[in-house]
Design a protein around this motif. Structure first.
Motif, PDB file in Angstrom:
ATOM      1  N   PHE A 117       0.756  -1.284   0.055  1.00 18.64           N
ATOM      2  CA  PHE A 117      -0.111   0.032  -0.102  1.00 18.64           C
ATOM      3  C   PHE A 117       0.853   1.201  -0.104  1.00 18.64           C
ATOM      4  O   PHE A 117       0.746   2.178  -0.707  1.00 18.64           O
ATOM      5  CB  PHE A 117      -1.005   0.007   1.150  1.00 18.64           C
ATOM      6  CG  PHE A 117      -1.855   1.160   1.320  1.00 18.64           C
ATOM      7  CD1 PHE A 117      -2.936   1.356   0.393  1.00 18.64           C
ATOM      8  CD2 PHE A 117      -1.339   2.232   2.225  1.00 18.64           C
ATOM      9  CE1 PHE A 117      -3.730   2.335   0.693  1.00 18.64           C
ATOM     10  CE2 PHE A 117      -2.237   3.342   2.312  1.00 18.64           C
ATOM     11  CZ  PHE A 117      -3.410   3.308   1.449  1.00 18.64           C
ATOM     12  N   GLU A 118       2.137   1.175   0.742  1.00 22.83           N
ATOM     13  CA  GLU A 118       2.681   2.469   0.955  1.00 22.83           C
ATOM     14  C   GLU A 118       3.528   2.547  -0.376  1.00 22.83           C
ATOM     15  O   GLU A 118       3.833   3.877  -0.863  1.00 22.83           O
ATOM     16  CB  GLU A 118       3.858   2.198   2.265  1.00 22.83           C
ATOM     17  CG  GLU A 118       2.924   2.286   3.318  1.00 22.83           C
ATOM     18  CD  GLU A 118       4.070   1.865   4.557  1.00 22.83           C
ATOM     19  OE1 GLU A 118       3.761   2.140   5.860  1.00 22.83           O
ATOM     20  OE2 GLU A 118       5.064   1.183   4.419  1.00 22.83           O
TER      21      GLU A 118
ATOM     22  N   LYS B 167      -7.748  -4.051   5.975  1.00 18.93           N
ATOM     23  CA  LYS B 167      -7.023  -3.609   7.189  1.00 18.93           C
ATOM     24  C   LYS B 167      -7.100  -2.104   6.656  1.00 18.93           C
ATOM     25  O   LYS B 167      -6.396  -1.177   7.830  1.00 18.93           O
ATOM     26  CB  LYS B 167      -5.986  -4.120   7.197  1.00 18.93           C
ATOM     27  CG  LYS B 167      -5.673  -5.514   7.463  1.00 18.93           C
ATOM     28  CD  LYS B 167      -4.261  -6.047   7.599  1.00 18.93           C
ATOM     29  CE  LYS B 167      -4.052  -7.346   8.183  1.00 18.93           C
ATOM     30  NZ  LYS B 167      -2.714  -7.875   8.102  1.00 18.93           N
ATOM     31  N   LEU B 168      -7.599  -1.315   5.905  1.00 19.33           N
ATOM     32  CA  LEU B 168      -7.619   0.238   5.725  1.00 19.33           C
ATOM     33  C   LEU B 168      -8.842   0.682   5.879  1.00 19.33           C
ATOM     34  O   LEU B 168     -10.023   0.135   6.267  1.00 19.33           O
ATOM     35  CB  LEU B 168      -7.569   0.163   3.964  1.00 19.33           C
ATOM     36  CG  LEU B 168      -6.278  -0.500   3.399  1.00 19.33           C
ATOM     37  CD1 LEU B 168      -6.338  -0.386   1.933  1.00 19.33           C
ATOM     38  CD2 LEU B 168      -4.987  -0.044   3.791  1.00 19.33           C
TER      39      LEU B 168
ATOM     40  N   ARG C 227      -9.463   2.984   1.211  1.00 16.12           N
ATOM     41  CA  ARG C 227     -10.156   2.222   0.511  1.00 16.12           C
ATOM     42  C   ARG C 227     -10.830   2.911  -1.013  1.00 16.12           C
ATOM     43  O   ARG C 227     -10.571   2.573  -2.065  1.00 16.12           O
ATOM     44  CB  ARG C 227     -11.291   1.502   1.003  1.00 16.12           C
ATOM     45  CG  ARG C 227     -10.912   0.349   1.867  1.00 16.12           C
ATOM     46  CD  ARG C 227     -12.135  -0.462   2.305  1.00 16.12           C
ATOM     47  NE  ARG C 227     -13.002  -0.035   3.213  1.00 16.12           N
ATOM     48  CZ  ARG C 227     -12.643   0.022   4.495  1.00 16.12           C
ATOM     49  NH1 ARG C 227     -11.768  -0.761   5.100  1.00 16.12           N
ATOM     50  NH2 ARG C 227     -13.693   0.636   5.374  1.00 16.12           N
ATOM     51  N   ALA C 228     -10.938   4.136  -0.668  1.00 16.65           N
ATOM     52  CA  ALA C 228     -11.592   4.945  -1.633  1.00 16.65           C
ATOM     53  C   ALA C 228     -10.361   5.314  -2.818  1.00 16.65           C
ATOM     54  O   ALA C 228     -10.470   5.223  -3.883  1.00 16.65           O
ATOM     55  CB  ALA C 228     -12.015   6.255  -1.274  1.00 16.65           C
TER      56      ALA C 228
END
Length: 492
Positions: free
Chosen positions: A4-5, A71-72, A77-78
């Motif tokens: 994600f990062e 986990k977000l 998520r958007a």
């Protein structure tokens, strides 16, 4: 970094590069020397090639597949939803086509501007035809066998379809036409404003109006352009306006309109900067902001009283006797040629015309060379006036020259959304008109920032409006507002 990062870091650079491309577009319409058009086209093509390559990079798909969305939080998520959508759409478009579209539409803009100046549609037709061919090719790549127009519309108003717009517009048209006929046939008709209004004073007043509506000049600026627009997001949001020395409202309300767009971008949560959430969620929602600033607030009885006093202070006595008469003058209904100067009764009829014509252009039922005749016939049928020159007809708008097929209906969608927002806003701010009469827009603009603007792209377009209003959007509030306002103004 975790997937994600890594994706967010990558996306941040993509967003920054897109902002640079937007700045090149702003410069092209404001500062760029006319002789630089061909080179600018190459520059735009080059940066679009880089952006397209980044959007379709296989690593984006890999990162998306590795992220555990459970986990977000909602905002993260958007972000993934919007990145996934961009990646999917971009992957359907060949790199050659993306680059060529950027190059051709950049050059086409200058060709359109010159054709508009010289009233020469025939000189523009081959360029428009080339743009149209490229947009049809893009639509075919995106549609995957579906409706071509829907594929382009989705770029501006995700989730909307031409058929749904057609139903909405069919519901609007009868009451709009009936109101138009009643107003134009009324015995009472407001006087138009007349006189000479110095350009420098107009620009001074333009800046005053921008400040009155909360535009932050530390993160923006006003310049002049042939066609007013807003550009940028976050900490660099610029607007343009135009001046006509016999028509001061052109500059005033173009400015307020663009401030509505700019305030949306400036009002987004700073934490969303250079992420997919750091921009307006759709053009329909964007237009809801520009239209409610311009019309429901800027043309209200309260604010026009304030404006009347400011114009008298700057220009001396006007040909309008008092603030009540001035309110009628600002909202005067006339079947004019120009969309951006249209009153609230006629405005959506301008959009319905363009919506039908561009659907025909995209589908191939209408070709570029045949556009003037089709436009002129439809305009005379809808407005009862004959087009006398191309700049008042199909050359008046920049949109098609730069490939924005599917953009026009979002203006009326924005009006519909603005009607819903006004209804909710007035329930929360019952003394709104009194505040506007003092030139104080802070409660209204603060309400919009709190309930809509700060959220950027967090929600889907309709959900963004529903969240702000507390109900699903529909055409009823807009039509009720228009009928009540103009029945009172025209003493129907």
């Amino acid at each position: 970094m975790n997937p994600f990062e890594e994706l967010m870091a990558y996306q941040r650079d993509t967003e920054a590069l897109a902002a640079i491309a937007g700045r090149l577009g702003w410069d092209q319409e404001t500062m760029m020397p006319r002789g630089a058009a061909e080179q600018r086209g190459e520059e735009m093509a080059a940066i679009e090639s880089v952006l397209h390559a980044r959007r379709i990079d296989p690593r984006v798909g890999d990162w998306l597949s590795l992220i555990n969305e459970e986990k977000l939080d909602d905002a993260d998520r958007a972000k993934l939803r919007l990145i996934r959508r961009s990646h999917t759409r971009a992957s359907k478009i060949p790199a050659r086509l993306a680059s060529e579209l950027a190059r051709v539409t950049s050059v086409s803009q200058g060709v359109w501007a010159e054709a508009r100046r010289s009233e020469d549609f025939d000189g523009f037709a081959p360029t428009l035809s080339r743009v149209l061919d490229l947009k049809r090719e893009e639509a075919a790549a995106l549609a995957n066998g579906g409706d071509l127009y829907d594929a382009l519309l989705d770029d501006y108003e995700p989730g909307m379809t031409g058929a749904e717009l057609d139903r909405l517009f069919s519901a609007l048209r009868p009451r709009l036409v009936a109101l138009r006929e009643a107003v134009l046939g009324a015995n009472h008709q407001p006087d138009p404003i007349s006189g000479h209004f110095d350009e420098a004073v107009q620009m001074h007043l333009s800046r005053e109006m921008a400040e009155a509506f909360g535009y932050d000049f530390s993160r923006g600026r006003i310049d002049k352009a042939v066609h007013p627009f807003s550009s940028g997001s976050g900490s660099d949001v610029r607007i343009t306006t135009r001046t006509v020395e016999s028509e001061p409202f052109n500059c005033i309300y173009s400015t307020i309109h663009e401030v509505g767009h700019a305030s949306y971008e400036q009002g987004i949560d700073p934490a969303y900067a250079l992420t997919p959430l750091g921009q307006g969620v759709s053009l329909g929602v964007h237009e809801s902001q520009s239209r409610i600033y311009e019309n429901q607030l800027g043309r209200s009885r309260g604010f026009t009283s304030y404006l009347y006093d400011r114009m008298k202070a700057l220009y001396g006595d006007l040909n309008i006797r008092d603030a009540d008469a001035f309110y009628g003058t600002v909202n005067r209904v006339s079947p004019g040629f120009i969309r951006t100067e249209a009153d609230e009764v006629h405005y959506n009829l301008h959009i319905l015309l363009r919506f039908d014509l561009e659907r025909a252009l995209v589908s191939g039922k209408l070709e570029a060379a045949d556009l003037p005749d089709a436009w002129n016939q439809r305009f005379e049928a809808d407005f009862g006036v004959k087009i006398d020159r191309p700049s008042r007809g199909c050359l008046q708008d920049v949109h098609w020259s730069v490939g924005l097929f599917g953009y026009f209906p979002t203006y009326t969608l924005g009006n519909v959304y603005a009607g819903c927002l006004l209804k909710a806003l007035m329930q929360d701010i019952p003394d709104l008109d009194a505040q506007l009469e003092a030139g104080d827009t802070t409660a209204a603009t603060g309400w919009l920032r709190q309930n809509l603007q700060q959220h950027g792209g967090l929600r889907e377009p309709r959900a963004t409006i529903a969240h702000a209003c507390g109900c699903e959007p529909g055409e009823g509030p807009l039509l009720d507002y228009l009928e009540a306002k103009f029945a009172a103004l025209y003493r129907l």
